[in-house]
Design a protein around this motif. Structure first.
Motif, PDB file in Angstrom:
ATOM      1  N   ALA A  28      48.978  -2.594 -30.560  1.00  0.00           N
ATOM      2  CA  ALA A  28      47.955  -1.620 -30.946  1.00  0.00           C
ATOM      3  C   ALA A  28      47.686  -1.605 -32.440  1.00  0.00           C
ATOM      4  N   PHE A  29      47.577  -2.780 -33.031  1.00  0.00           N
ATOM      5  CA  PHE A  29      47.307  -2.857 -34.469  1.00  0.00           C
ATOM      6  C   PHE A  29      46.045  -2.100 -34.830  1.00  0.00           C
ATOM      7  N   SER A  30      45.045  -2.176 -34.002  1.00  0.00           N
ATOM      8  CA  SER A  30      43.770  -1.548 -34.332  1.00  0.00           C
ATOM      9  C   SER A  30      43.852  -0.028 -34.365  1.00  0.00           C
ATOM     10  N   SER A  31      44.913   0.524 -33.846  1.00  0.00           N
ATOM     11  CA  SER A  31      45.069   1.981 -33.841  1.00  0.00           C
ATOM     12  C   SER A  31      45.732   2.506 -35.110  1.00  0.00           C
ATOM     13  N   TYR A  32      46.099   1.625 -36.020  1.00  0.00           N
ATOM     14  CA  TYR A  32      46.760   2.034 -37.257  1.00  0.00           C
ATOM     15  C   TYR A  32      45.792   2.057 -38.419  1.00  0.00           C
ATOM     16  N   ALA A  33      45.956   3.049 -39.258  1.00  0.00           N
ATOM     17  CA  ALA A  33      45.341   3.013 -40.577  1.00  0.00           C
ATOM     18  C   ALA A  33      46.281   2.211 -41.479  1.00  0.00           C
ATOM     19  N   MET A  34      45.710   1.415 -42.346  1.00  0.00           N
ATOM     20  CA  MET A  34      46.507   0.521 -43.178  1.00  0.00           C
ATOM     21  C   MET A  34      46.324   0.827 -44.649  1.00  0.00           C
ATOM     22  N   GLY A  35      47.345   0.511 -45.426  1.00  0.00           N
ATOM     23  CA  GLY A  35      47.233   0.770 -46.857  1.00  0.00           C
ATOM     24  C   GLY A  35      48.058  -0.186 -47.679  1.00  0.00           C
ATOM     25  N   TRP A  36      47.761  -0.219 -48.957  1.00  0.00           N
ATOM     26  CA  TRP A  36      48.540  -0.932 -49.962  1.00  0.00           C
ATOM     27  C   TRP A  36      48.953   0.056 -51.044  1.00  0.00           C
ATOM     28  N   PHE A  37      50.222   0.020 -51.373  1.00  0.00           N
ATOM     29  CA  PHE A  37      50.776   0.784 -52.484  1.00  0.00           C
ATOM     30  C   PHE A  37      51.397  -0.204 -53.468  1.00  0.00           C
ATOM     31  N   ARG A  38      51.694   0.271 -54.647  1.00  0.00           N
ATOM     32  CA  ARG A  38      52.409  -0.554 -55.624  1.00  0.00           C
ATOM     33  C   ARG A  38      53.391   0.307 -56.392  1.00  0.00           C
ATOM     34  N   GLN A  39      54.424  -0.372 -56.871  1.00  0.00           N
ATOM     35  CA  GLN A  39      55.452   0.330 -57.632  1.00  0.00           C
ATOM     36  C   GLN A  39      55.933  -0.550 -58.772  1.00  0.00           C
ATOM     37  N   ALA A  40      55.712  -0.073 -59.981  1.00  0.00           N
ATOM     38  CA  ALA A  40      56.205  -0.751 -61.174  1.00  0.00           C
ATOM     39  C   ALA A  40      57.570  -0.182 -61.534  1.00  0.00           C
ATOM     40  N   PRO A  41      58.398  -0.934 -62.248  1.00  0.00           N
ATOM     41  CA  PRO A  41      59.732  -0.440 -62.618  1.00  0.00           C
ATOM     42  C   PRO A  41      59.653   0.900 -63.331  1.00  0.00           C
ATOM     43  N   GLY A  42      60.436   1.848 -62.858  1.00  0.00           N
ATOM     44  CA  GLY A  42      60.482   3.157 -63.484  1.00  0.00           C
ATOM     45  C   GLY A  42      59.363   4.097 -63.072  1.00  0.00           C
ATOM     46  N   ASN A  43      58.468   3.600 -62.229  1.00  0.00           N
ATOM     47  CA  ASN A  43      57.329   4.422 -61.810  1.00  0.00           C
ATOM     48  C   ASN A  43      57.427   4.800 -60.339  1.00  0.00           C
ATOM     49  N   GLU A  44      56.669   5.800 -59.966  1.00  0.00           N
ATOM     50  CA  GLU A  44      56.568   6.172 -58.564  1.00  0.00           C
ATOM     51  C   GLU A  44      55.701   5.146 -57.826  1.00  0.00           C
ATOM     52  N   ARG A  45      55.922   5.044 -56.530  1.00  0.00           N
ATOM     53  CA  ARG A  45      55.070   4.191 -55.714  1.00  0.00           C
ATOM     54  C   ARG A  45      53.718   4.881 -55.574  1.00  0.00           C
ATOM     55  N   GLU A  46      52.656   4.158 -55.886  1.00  0.00           N
ATOM     56  CA  GLU A  46      51.341   4.766 -55.913  1.00  0.00           C
ATOM     57  C   GLU A  46      50.368   4.074 -54.969  1.00  0.00           C
ATOM     58  N   PHE A  47      49.446   4.866 -54.472  1.00  0.00           N
ATOM     59  CA  PHE A  47      48.408   4.367 -53.578  1.00  0.00           C
ATOM     60  C   PHE A  47      47.457   3.466 -54.358  1.00  0.00           C
ATOM     61  N   VAL A  48      47.087   2.343 -53.709  1.00  0.00           N
ATOM     62  CA  VAL A  48      46.130   1.415 -54.313  1.00  0.00           C
ATOM     63  C   VAL A  48      44.844   1.371 -53.493  1.00  0.00           C
ATOM     64  N   ALA A  49      44.996   1.108 -52.198  1.00  0.00           N
ATOM     65  CA  ALA A  49      43.819   0.963 -51.337  1.00  0.00           C
ATOM     66  C   ALA A  49      44.216   1.249 -49.898  1.00  0.00           C
ATOM     67  N   GLY A  50      43.234   1.687 -49.116  1.00  0.00           N
ATOM     68  CA  GLY A  50      43.508   1.985 -47.718  1.00  0.00           C
ATOM     69  C   GLY A  50      42.304   1.702 -46.853  1.00  0.00           C
ATOM     70  N   LEU A  51      42.590   1.536 -45.568  1.00  0.00           N
ATOM     71  CA  LEU A  51      41.548   1.174 -44.609  1.00  0.00           C
ATOM     72  C   LEU A  51      41.789   1.958 -43.333  1.00  0.00           C
ATOM     73  N   SER A  52      40.804   2.734 -42.944  1.00  0.00           N
ATOM     74  CA  SER A  52      40.982   3.569 -41.766  1.00  0.00           C
ATOM     75  C   SER A  52      40.830   2.767 -40.478  1.00  0.00           C
ATOM     76  N   ARG A  53      41.149   3.392 -39.384  1.00  0.00           N
ATOM     77  CA  ARG A  53      40.977   2.753 -38.077  1.00  0.00           C
ATOM     78  C   ARG A  53      39.528   2.358 -37.853  1.00  0.00           C
ATOM     79  N   GLY A  54      38.640   3.156 -38.382  1.00  0.00           N
ATOM     80  CA  GLY A  54      37.218   2.899 -38.179  1.00  0.00           C
ATOM     81  C   GLY A  54      36.606   1.949 -39.190  1.00  0.00           C
ATOM     82  N   GLY A  55      37.392   1.528 -40.175  1.00  0.00           N
ATOM     83  CA  GLY A  55      36.901   0.559 -41.145  1.00  0.00           C
ATOM     84  C   GLY A  55      36.470   1.134 -42.474  1.00  0.00           C
ATOM     85  N   ALA A  56      36.633   2.430 -42.665  1.00  0.00           N
ATOM     86  CA  ALA A  56      36.297   3.011 -43.958  1.00  0.00           C
ATOM     87  C   ALA A  56      37.352   2.614 -44.985  1.00  0.00           C
TER      88      ALA A  56
END
Length: 123
Positions: A28-56
């Motif tokens: 059921a991959f298509s039922s998941y919303a997907m995202g990319w985060f990044r984390q630099a040394p000493g920093n919090e993991r932060e949101f970069v980009a995301g893609l909804s189930r519907g393609g937004a």
């Protein structure tokens, strides 16, 4: 169980491009919303980009125009195209998935994570 495996990281000069891919196993991959985060040394993991189930698509302000997220439901993959990279974007980039709708920017809202891929941007 869902497993995510990132690839495509590496070393690039400032202004260069990289294409990250995330292979997703499980059903059921298509039922998941997907995202990319990044984390630099000493920093919090932060949101970069995301893609909804519907393609937004959603991006953090600093990467809008330069980054592009896409998914291929037939191949169970998510891709992050990164252009005009900056040294301050050096980080480990993580692929993530969540069941349901919406693309939150908080890491706690996501259910599954890959191990990450290192992106290093030299000046």
């Amino acid at each position: 169980q869902v497993q995510l495996v990132e690839s495509g990281g590496g070393l690039v000069q400032a202004g260069g491009s990289l294409r990250l891919s995330c292979a997703v196993s499980g059903r059921a991959f298509s039922s998941y919303a997907m995202g990319w985060f990044r984390q630099a040394p000493g920093n919090e993991r932060e949101f970069v980009a995301g893609l909804s189930r519907g393609g937004a698509t959603y991006y953090t302000d600093s990467v809008k125009v330069r980054f592009s997220i896409s998914r291929d439901n037939a191949k169970n993959t998510v891709t992050l195209q990164m252009n005009s990279l900056k040294p301050e974007e050096t980080a480990v980039y993580y692929c993530t998935a969540r069941q349901g709708y919406g693309v939150p920017t908080s890491r706690s809202e996501y259910d599954y994570w890959g191990r990450g891929t290192q992106v290093t941007v030299s000046s």
